[in-house]
Design a protein around this motif. Sequence first.
Motif, PDB file in Angstrom:
ATOM      1  N   VAL A  71      42.519  38.166  25.188  1.00 15.00           N
ATOM      2  CA  VAL A  71      42.757  39.441  25.855  1.00 15.00           C
ATOM      3  C   VAL A  71      44.249  39.535  26.143  1.00 15.00           C
ATOM      4  O   VAL A  71      44.842  38.570  26.613  1.00 15.00           O
ATOM      5  N   PRO A  72      44.893  40.658  25.889  1.00 14.50           N
ATOM      6  CA  PRO A  72      46.311  40.788  26.232  1.00 14.50           C
ATOM      7  C   PRO A  72      46.538  40.549  27.723  1.00 14.50           C
ATOM      8  O   PRO A  72      45.740  40.992  28.567  1.00 14.50           O
ATOM      9  N   TYR A  73      47.629  39.872  28.038  1.00 17.75           N
ATOM     10  CA  TYR A  73      47.954  39.562  29.440  1.00 17.75           C
ATOM     11  C   TYR A  73      48.062  40.843  30.266  1.00 17.75           C
ATOM     12  O   TYR A  73      47.639  40.889  31.424  1.00 17.75           O
ATOM     13  N   THR A  74      48.621  41.885  29.679  1.00 19.65           N
ATOM     14  CA  THR A  74      48.747  43.150  30.419  1.00 19.65           C
ATOM     15  C   THR A  74      47.385  43.689  30.829  1.00 19.65           C
ATOM     16  O   THR A  74      47.240  44.264  31.914  1.00 19.65           O
ATOM     17  N   ASP A  75      46.380  43.498  29.980  1.00 23.02           N
ATOM     18  CA  ASP A  75      45.030  43.945  30.337  1.00 23.02           C
ATOM     19  C   ASP A  75      44.469  43.119  31.496  1.00 23.02           C
ATOM     20  O   ASP A  75      43.774  43.644  32.376  1.00 23.02           O
ATOM     21  N   ARG A  76      44.751  41.822  31.477  1.00 18.46           N
ATOM     22  CA  ARG A  76      44.275  40.965  32.576  1.00 18.46           C
ATOM     23  C   ARG A  76      44.926  41.399  33.898  1.00 18.46           C
ATOM     24  O   ARG A  76      44.269  41.430  34.944  1.00 18.46           O
ATOM     25  N   LEU A  77      46.217  41.700  33.851  1.00 21.19           N
ATOM     26  CA  LEU A  77      46.910  42.158  35.056  1.00 21.19           C
ATOM     27  C   LEU A  77      46.328  43.474  35.566  1.00 21.19           C
ATOM     28  O   LEU A  77      46.095  43.638  36.776  1.00 21.19           O
ATOM     29  N   ASP A  78      46.069  44.397  34.648  1.00 21.95           N
ATOM     30  CA  ASP A  78      45.511  45.690  35.052  1.00 21.95           C
ATOM     31  C   ASP A  78      44.142  45.513  35.700  1.00 21.95           C
ATOM     32  O   ASP A  78      43.830  46.167  36.705  1.00 21.95           O
ATOM     33  N   ALA A  79      43.346  44.621  35.124  1.00 20.20           N
ATOM     34  CA  ALA A  79      42.008  44.383  35.675  1.00 20.20           C
ATOM     35  C   ALA A  79      42.096  43.762  37.070  1.00 20.20           C
ATOM     36  O   ALA A  79      41.329  44.124  37.978  1.00 20.20           O
ATOM     37  N   ALA A  80      43.037  42.821  37.249  1.00 21.10           N
ATOM     38  CA  ALA A  80      43.198  42.172  38.556  1.00 21.10           C
ATOM     39  C   ALA A  80      43.657  43.182  39.600  1.00 21.10           C
ATOM     40  O   ALA A  80      43.179  43.180  40.746  1.00 21.10           O
ATOM     41  N   ARG A  81      44.572  44.059  39.223  1.00 19.31           N
ATOM     42  CA  ARG A  81      45.048  45.074  40.168  1.00 19.31           C
ATOM     43  C   ARG A  81      43.938  46.027  40.545  1.00 19.31           C
ATOM     44  O   ARG A  81      43.798  46.425  41.707  1.00 19.31           O
ATOM     45  N   SER A  82      43.147  46.394  39.562  1.00 18.18           N
ATOM     46  CA  SER A  82      42.039  47.316  39.816  1.00 18.18           C
ATOM     47  C   SER A  82      40.992  46.678  40.725  1.00 18.18           C
ATOM     48  O   SER A  82      40.446  47.331  41.616  1.00 18.18           O
ATOM     49  N   ARG A  83      40.737  45.391  40.499  1.00 20.30           N
ATOM     50  CA  ARG A  83      39.693  44.700  41.260  1.00 20.30           C
ATOM     51  C   ARG A  83      40.108  44.439  42.708  1.00 20.30           C
ATOM     52  O   ARG A  83      39.280  44.481  43.624  1.00 20.30           O
ATOM     53  N   THR A  84      41.382  44.167  42.941  1.00 17.94           N
ATOM     54  CA  THR A  84      41.836  43.746  44.266  1.00 17.94           C
ATOM     55  C   THR A  84      42.627  44.797  45.029  1.00 17.94           C
ATOM     56  O   THR A  84      42.772  44.701  46.251  1.00 17.94           O
ATOM     57  N   GLY A  85      43.181  45.770  44.318  1.00 12.68           N
ATOM     58  CA  GLY A  85      44.066  46.729  44.957  1.00 12.68           C
ATOM     59  C   GLY A  85      45.419  46.126  45.313  1.00 12.68           C
ATOM     60  O   GLY A  85      46.158  46.691  46.129  1.00 12.68           O
ATOM     61  N   MET A  86      45.766  44.991  44.715  1.00 11.69           N
ATOM     62  CA  MET A  86      47.021  44.296  45.006  1.00 11.69           C
ATOM     63  C   MET A  86      47.890  44.266  43.755  1.00 11.69           C
ATOM     64  O   MET A  86      47.388  44.286  42.628  1.00 11.69           O
ATOM     65  N   ASP A  87      49.203  44.201  43.949  1.00 12.29           N
ATOM     66  CA  ASP A  87      50.129  44.118  42.829  1.00 12.29           C
ATOM     67  C   ASP A  87      50.353  42.687  42.359  1.00 12.29           C
ATOM     68  O   ASP A  87      50.857  42.460  41.259  1.00 12.29           O
ATOM     69  N   CYS A  88      50.032  41.722  43.203  1.00 18.41           N
ATOM     70  CA  CYS A  88      50.106  40.305  42.830  1.00 18.41           C
ATOM     71  C   CYS A  88      49.138  39.549  43.721  1.00 18.41           C
ATOM     72  O   CYS A  88      48.443  40.151  44.554  1.00 18.41           O
ATOM     73  N   ALA A  89      49.092  38.242  43.598  1.00 17.98           N
ATOM     74  CA  ALA A  89      48.092  37.448  44.312  1.00 17.98           C
ATOM     75  C   ALA A  89      48.497  37.093  45.739  1.00 17.98           C
ATOM     76  O   ALA A  89      47.795  36.335  46.408  1.00 17.98           O
ATOM     77  N   VAL A  90      49.626  37.616  46.217  1.00 20.31           N
ATOM     78  CA  VAL A  90      50.104  37.275  47.559  1.00 20.31           C
ATOM     79  C   VAL A  90      50.394  38.536  48.359  1.00 20.31           C
ATOM     80  O   VAL A  90      51.080  39.440  47.874  1.00 20.31           O
ATOM     81  N   ARG A  91      49.867  38.590  49.579  1.00 23.24           N
ATOM     82  CA  ARG A  91      50.207  39.644  50.526  1.00 23.24           C
ATOM     83  C   ARG A  91      51.164  39.073  51.559  1.00 23.24           C
ATOM     84  O   ARG A  91      50.934  37.999  52.109  1.00 23.24           O
ATOM     85  N   VAL A  92      52.233  39.796  51.863  1.00 23.64           N
ATOM     86  CA  VAL A  92      53.209  39.366  52.869  1.00 23.64           C
ATOM     87  C   VAL A  92      53.217  40.378  54.005  1.00 23.64           C
ATOM     88  O   VAL A  92      53.361  41.586  53.768  1.00 23.64           O
ATOM     89  N   VAL A  93      53.081  39.888  55.221  1.00 22.35           N
ATOM     90  CA  VAL A  93      53.008  40.758  56.398  1.00 22.35           C
ATOM     91  C   VAL A  93      53.770  40.098  57.550  1.00 22.35           C
ATOM     92  O   VAL A  93      53.680  38.881  57.754  1.00 22.35           O
ATOM     93  N   ARG A  94      54.496  40.882  58.309  1.00 25.42           N
ATOM     94  CA  ARG A  94      55.103  40.417  59.558  1.00 25.42           C
ATOM     95  C   ARG A  94      54.290  40.976  60.707  1.00 25.42           C
ATOM     96  O   ARG A  94      53.951  42.170  60.714  1.00 25.42           O
ATOM     97  N   GLY A  95      53.940  40.139  61.665  1.00 20.36           N
ATOM     98  CA  GLY A  95      53.127  40.600  62.783  1.00 20.36           C
ATOM     99  C   GLY A  95      53.122  39.590  63.904  1.00 20.36           C
ATOM    100  O   GLY A  95      54.060  38.799  64.054  1.00 20.36           O
ATOM    101  N   THR A  96      52.054  39.592  64.704  1.00 22.71           N
ATOM    102  CA  THR A  96      51.935  38.642  65.801  1.00 22.71           C
ATOM    103  C   THR A  96      50.569  37.984  65.779  1.00 22.71           C
ATOM    104  O   THR A  96      49.562  38.593  65.387  1.00 22.71           O
ATOM    105  N   VAL A  97      50.537  36.722  66.189  1.00 19.25           N
ATOM    106  CA  VAL A  97      49.293  35.981  66.388  1.00 19.25           C
ATOM    107  C   VAL A  97      49.213  35.651  67.872  1.00 19.25           C
ATOM    108  O   VAL A  97      50.001  34.858  68.388  1.00 19.25           O
TER     109      VAL A  97
END
Length: 551
Positions: A71-97
């Motif tokens: 499967v073309p890598y671009t297709d795998r990326l598109d599928a991952a984005r569609s499935r997760t709603g994320m642009d990559c596998a890491v979310r970065v957030v600043r906040g408080t605990v």
Amino acid sequence: MDLTDWLSCSGCGMLVYRKRFDRLSMVCPDCGKHGQLTAEQRLERLLDAGSGTPVEPGPSVHDPLAFEDLVPYTDRLDAARSRTGMDCAVRVVRGTVRGRGVVLAVMDFRYLGGSMGAAEGEAIVTAAEEALKHRLPLVVVTASGGARMQEGAFSLLQMARTSNAMAALDEAGLLTITLVTDPTYGGVAASFSTLSDVILAEPAARMGFAGPRVIEQTIRQKLPEGFQTAEFLLDHGLLDGVVPRGELPQVLESLLALGSPPDPEWGPEVTDPVIREPELLSRRPVEQVVGLARDLGRPTALDHVAAWGSEFVELRGDRAGADCPAVVGGLAELEGLPVMLIGHQKGHTTQELVRRDFGMPSPAGYRKAVRLMRLAAKLRVPVVTLVDTPGAHPGLEAERHGQAHAIAECLRVMGSLDVPVVSVITGEGGSGGALALAVADRLLLCENAIFSVISPEGCAAILWRSGEAAPAAAAALGVDAGTLLSNGIVDGVVPEPAGGAHRDPAVASELVRDAVVCALRELREQDGAALREARRRRLRWFGTYRERVAV
């Protein structure tokens, strides 16, 4: 019964009510199996409500090799984005605990198995830079199968890229914490995730460089039960703790509080109990002192911490394959001041003594101590050591793993710290195994404790050729408080309750606490360079005819 309201636990197979499973943060109430959380679910459970501000990583190369397999890598990326709603596998957030500011970088295994490509590397680096910009701790939550093959060497180099981003946080003195979740392998395990100051893991989470299947195929051996699980890693000194999901916010809150910069105005009104004039000490036969120093009822390091009512997060492991039970350490709170507490740990019963190796550290114990001392220096918190050991472990394995090297490194590092160091010999101060945790700005001795180059029995056997000469050897060695104070070996003596610390452990602990607080109150007025210079100048004096250096 609506079957959609139920699910089967992947660990034990029991049916679990779905709403209850959700309330328990995807943890099975029967077997404790921790299910995978998405990045969004993880952030919801860690951050204070409404405190999160997304941090967007910069742009990264997209399919740099024009890679195509089945499967073309671009297709795998598109599928991952569609499935997760994320642009990559890491979310970065600043906040408080729980009110404490923090930057979080959370991996999501649904996105191509959490594999690390250029975009993921950029996200981790961005998180580190955000922490640096705002002078905040960084917490990373890992879940990854390793490097992303489709990006070739671009993916490989993210290991070095992210590792050096972590190094910048070390140089800035900012606390870093990793939470390992299942699974964490390959390039993620061998880079930023294992470089944090504190590494925690969820129960049964697996982490390693190579996966178990690859290892078994390579060495053609069956791996031991539980290999690479969090519990295995903890036993082998590679983690600081295994924390169930429900307890994580509390543990993070404690770590973030204890890893914060100390209050410059700290200075509690405590009366100093330390005796500094030898003539003020009550003298008793030295053999009686030796017996009192070894009494199993004396408070241990962990007893002292408990009696002080301190916040304490134990940090375990030497990060090189072992954890020594004879040395305990971690971040603690002492009258409102964060400190790094390190101590020998014996026990009160035969079972405890055996489990703690009778308070005799292995090389891993000293290497753990060195790791914690360096962390204290990074975070700018004082070091407090409680010394109580017959000596370093003399076994075959200890020698094989470099006992002499480990002790020497402890002596060097402790003498080089640019934060205040206070040591209290609370029981036995046996030889180099004790001294390795006693190179301090202020060395105190409990009234009925001892400090010696060798045990009286050992000295008697060698020089008198008779164990019956141990009392004479003890007197000749000058192991007692009066002699040590007169000779300038210790700076002061901490009084004990009448009859010894074992008679009233609570009062004994209170006296030790007050002595340490008063020493730190004085030492914190000096800067790091002055502390280090004074400590080395003090060491330079011992054993010479030069006039004693004032402390």
